[in-house]
Design a protein around this motif. Structure first.
Motif, mmCIF file in Angstrom:
data_model
loop_
_atom_site.group_PDB
_atom_site.id
_atom_site.type_symbol
_atom_site.label_atom_id
_atom_site.label_comp_id
_atom_site.label_asym_id
_atom_site.label_seq_id
_atom_site.Cartn_x
_atom_site.Cartn_y
_atom_site.Cartn_z
ATOM 1 N N SER A 212 57.220 84.307 35.063
ATOM 2 C CA SER A 212 57.074 84.646 33.385
ATOM 3 C C SER A 212 55.540 83.750 33.571
ATOM 4 O O SER A 212 55.228 82.683 32.590
ATOM 5 N N PRO A 213 54.774 84.754 34.073
ATOM 6 C CA PRO A 213 53.312 83.513 33.062
ATOM 7 C C PRO A 213 52.588 83.962 32.198
ATOM 8 O O PRO A 213 53.453 84.511 31.811
ATOM 9 N N ASP A 214 51.848 83.392 32.566
ATOM 10 C CA ASP A 214 51.524 83.794 31.283
ATOM 11 C C ASP A 214 50.059 84.878 30.684
ATOM 12 O O ASP A 214 49.708 85.592 29.994
ATOM 13 N N VAL A 215 49.428 85.361 32.086
ATOM 14 C CA VAL A 215 48.237 86.114 32.038
ATOM 15 C C VAL A 215 48.954 87.298 33.148
ATOM 16 O O VAL A 215 49.413 86.338 34.572
ATOM 17 N N PHE A 216 48.791 87.775 33.149
ATOM 18 C CA PHE A 216 48.687 89.311 34.327
ATOM 19 C C PHE A 216 47.557 89.819 34.943
ATOM 20 O O PHE A 216 46.890 90.867 33.744
ATOM 21 N N VAL A 217 47.122 89.999 35.817
ATOM 22 C CA VAL A 217 45.474 90.877 36.309
ATOM 23 C C VAL A 217 45.704 91.531 37.362
ATOM 24 O O VAL A 217 46.643 91.286 38.377
ATOM 25 N N SER A 218 45.815 92.879 37.319
ATOM 26 C CA SER A 218 45.950 94.201 37.913
ATOM 27 C C SER A 218 44.938 94.789 38.618
ATOM 28 O O SER A 218 44.017 94.841 37.922
ATOM 29 N N ALA A 219 45.249 95.358 39.536
ATOM 30 C CA ALA A 219 44.348 95.610 40.603
ATOM 31 C C ALA A 219 43.934 97.410 40.243
ATOM 32 O O ALA A 219 43.227 98.069 40.614
ATOM 33 N N ASN A 220 45.112 97.810 39.114
ATOM 34 C CA ASN A 220 44.975 99.519 38.959
ATOM 35 C C ASN A 220 45.765 98.972 37.679
ATOM 36 O O ASN A 220 46.911 98.462 37.441
ATOM 37 N N VAL A 221 45.534 100.360 37.107
ATOM 38 C CA VAL A 221 46.186 100.734 35.568
ATOM 39 C C VAL A 221 48.292 101.195 35.634
ATOM 40 O O VAL A 221 48.295 100.422 35.097
ATOM 41 N N LYS A 222 48.026 101.275 36.873
ATOM 42 C CA LYS A 222 49.950 101.983 37.258
ATOM 43 C C LYS A 222 50.715 101.019 36.822
ATOM 44 O O LYS A 222 51.591 101.033 35.894
ATOM 45 N N HIS A 223 50.011 99.282 37.554
ATOM 46 C CA HIS A 223 51.278 98.593 37.458
ATOM 47 C C HIS A 223 50.913 97.754 36.051
ATOM 48 O O HIS A 223 51.871 97.897 35.744
ATOM 49 N N MET A 224 50.262 97.882 35.132
ATOM 50 C CA MET A 224 50.062 97.068 34.191
ATOM 51 C C MET A 224 50.847 98.150 32.862
ATOM 52 O O MET A 224 51.093 97.676 32.006
ATOM 53 N N LYS A 225 50.849 99.150 33.454
ATOM 54 C CA LYS A 225 50.960 100.228 31.932
ATOM 55 C C LYS A 225 52.125 100.342 31.620
ATOM 56 O O LYS A 225 53.300 99.894 31.553
ATOM 57 N N ALA A 226 53.197 100.251 33.368
ATOM 58 C CA ALA A 226 54.539 100.758 33.542
ATOM 59 C C ALA A 226 55.283 98.544 32.777
ATOM 60 O O ALA A 226 56.275 98.911 32.090
ATOM 61 N N LEU A 227 54.779 97.643 33.134
ATOM 62 C CA LEU A 227 54.766 96.898 32.400
ATOM 63 C C LEU A 227 54.493 96.747 30.814
ATOM 64 O O LEU A 227 55.824 95.347 30.616
ATOM 65 N N GLU A 228 53.470 97.423 30.457
ATOM 66 C CA GLU A 228 53.913 97.507 28.830
ATOM 67 C C GLU A 228 54.578 98.175 28.187
ATOM 68 O O GLU A 228 55.262 97.693 27.297
ATOM 69 N N VAL A 229 55.462 99.817 28.983
ATOM 70 C CA VAL A 229 56.371 100.222 28.909
ATOM 71 C C VAL A 229 57.570 99.498 28.784
ATOM 72 O O VAL A 229 58.466 99.922 27.603
ATOM 73 N N ALA A 230 57.322 98.923 29.203
ATOM 74 C CA ALA A 230 58.798 97.986 29.011
ATOM 75 C C ALA A 230 59.048 96.946 28.613
ATOM 76 O O ALA A 230 59.984 96.482 29.185
ATOM 77 N N GLY A 231 57.736 96.503 28.287
ATOM 78 C CA GLY A 231 57.900 95.658 26.869
ATOM 79 C C GLY A 231 57.529 93.753 27.915
ATOM 80 O O GLY A 231 57.461 93.127 27.120
ATOM 81 N N PHE A 232 57.054 93.896 28.521
ATOM 82 C CA PHE A 232 57.044 92.871 29.205
ATOM 83 C C PHE A 232 55.379 92.087 28.851
ATOM 84 O O PHE A 232 54.601 90.899 28.846
ATOM 85 N N MET A 233 54.808 93.451 28.702
ATOM 86 C CA MET A 233 53.524 92.607 27.899
ATOM 87 C C MET A 233 53.271 92.825 26.556
ATOM 88 O O MET A 233 53.974 93.393 25.649
#
Length: 278
Positions: free
Chosen positions: A87-108
């Motif tokens: 449970s971090p407060d901020v996530f900084v990704s090196a590509n859109v793919k992994h961020m998008k997966a977390l967005e779709v799953a409701g984590f962001m």
């Protein structure tokens, strides 16, 4: 004077009470608790280690009482940790793919997710250059020891995209890609483990981000740029976790990263900040 047993007990009890009262009056009182420190946990792609270490220090120096706890790893590893309950407060990704997966799953908190820097791929070799690699063509020479990222990490995925573009060109072709991949001796899960292999003489060349030649390594490594027609622009998103309990503090940190100070540090490390609103 004679004391009976009951009298002795009474006197002893009174002496004990008096001693306790004296201790209570003369003892030191506890210091008031210090002001509670706020800690923000920031999961950050390994390729940003140098830049975000400096950004974290700069932000803490301007915000006493706030600590930035930076956790560096490959973007895919950080994503997996979040999916498994971290449970971090901020996530900084090196590509859109992994961020998008977390967005779709409701984590962001999706409204906070935005692109903030760009990067691109380059080849690095040690300054003594034992394999005599001076051009991209030389990466296909027999015996070259090459390091790349695994296909699941952003810099490894981008490397394969670069080689695919080169394979589709008349200047290099499919045989070139096959020869280069045949020279791969190690596939790493984070760019932070690549540079030491070159500086220690374990490899002749590596595909990395152009930002990966840190100042402390600039006397030990040489960069070979990849032409834009074959290169891939890596876009880095960052955002606040939906379950963060410190969203205001997290938003203030993100604003610092995107502001003049943060962008200046990112530029020093070879990244290309994306202006807000683009």
């Amino acid at each position: 004077m004679k004391f009976h047993g009951n009298s002795i007990l009474l006197v002893s009890a009174l002496l004990i009470v008096a001693a306790l009262m004296a201790a209570g009056c003369t003892g030191t009182t506890e210091a008031p608790p210090s002001e509670e420190q706020t800690t923000l946990t920031v999961f950050t792609a390994a390729s940003l280690t140098g830049a975000f270490t400096d950004i974290g220090k700069a932000y803490e120096s301007q915000n006493p009482g706030l600590k930035i706890d930076l956790v560096f790893d490959g973007s895919q590893a950080l994503r997996t940790q979040i999916e498994q309950g971290a449970s971090p407060d901020v996530f900084v990704s090196a590509n859109v793919k992994h961020m998008k997966a977390l967005e779709v799953a409701g984590f962001m908190d999706n409204e906070t997710v935005e692109l903030f820097v760009e990067n691109s791929v380059a080849v690095i070799v040690p300054v003594d250059n034992p394999a005599n690699i001076t051009t991209l063509t030389d990466l296909a020479n027999p015996g070259v020891k090459l390091v790349i990222g695994t296909k699941d990490v952003p810099f490894g995925s981008y490397t394969r995209q670069v080689l695919d573009k080169m394979a589709n060109s008349s200047a290099y072709g499919a045989e070139y890609r096959e020869a280069v991949m045949g020279n791969v001796i190690s596939e790493e899960t984070a760019v932070s483990s690549v540079v030491p292999k070159l500086t220690l003489g374990e490899a002749d060349a590596a595909f990395v981000y152009k930002s990966d030649i840190k100042q402390e390594y600039r006397d030990e490594l040489t960069r070979i740029d990849i032409p834009a027609e074959y290169n891939v622009v890596a876009q880095y998103p960052l955002g606040i976790l939906a379950e963060s309990q410190q969203k205001d503090a997290a938003a203030a940190f993100v604003a610092f990263v995107r502001g003049t100070d943060g962008s200046g540090i990112l530029t020093e490390y070879g990244f290309d900040p994306i202006p807000q609103g683009q």
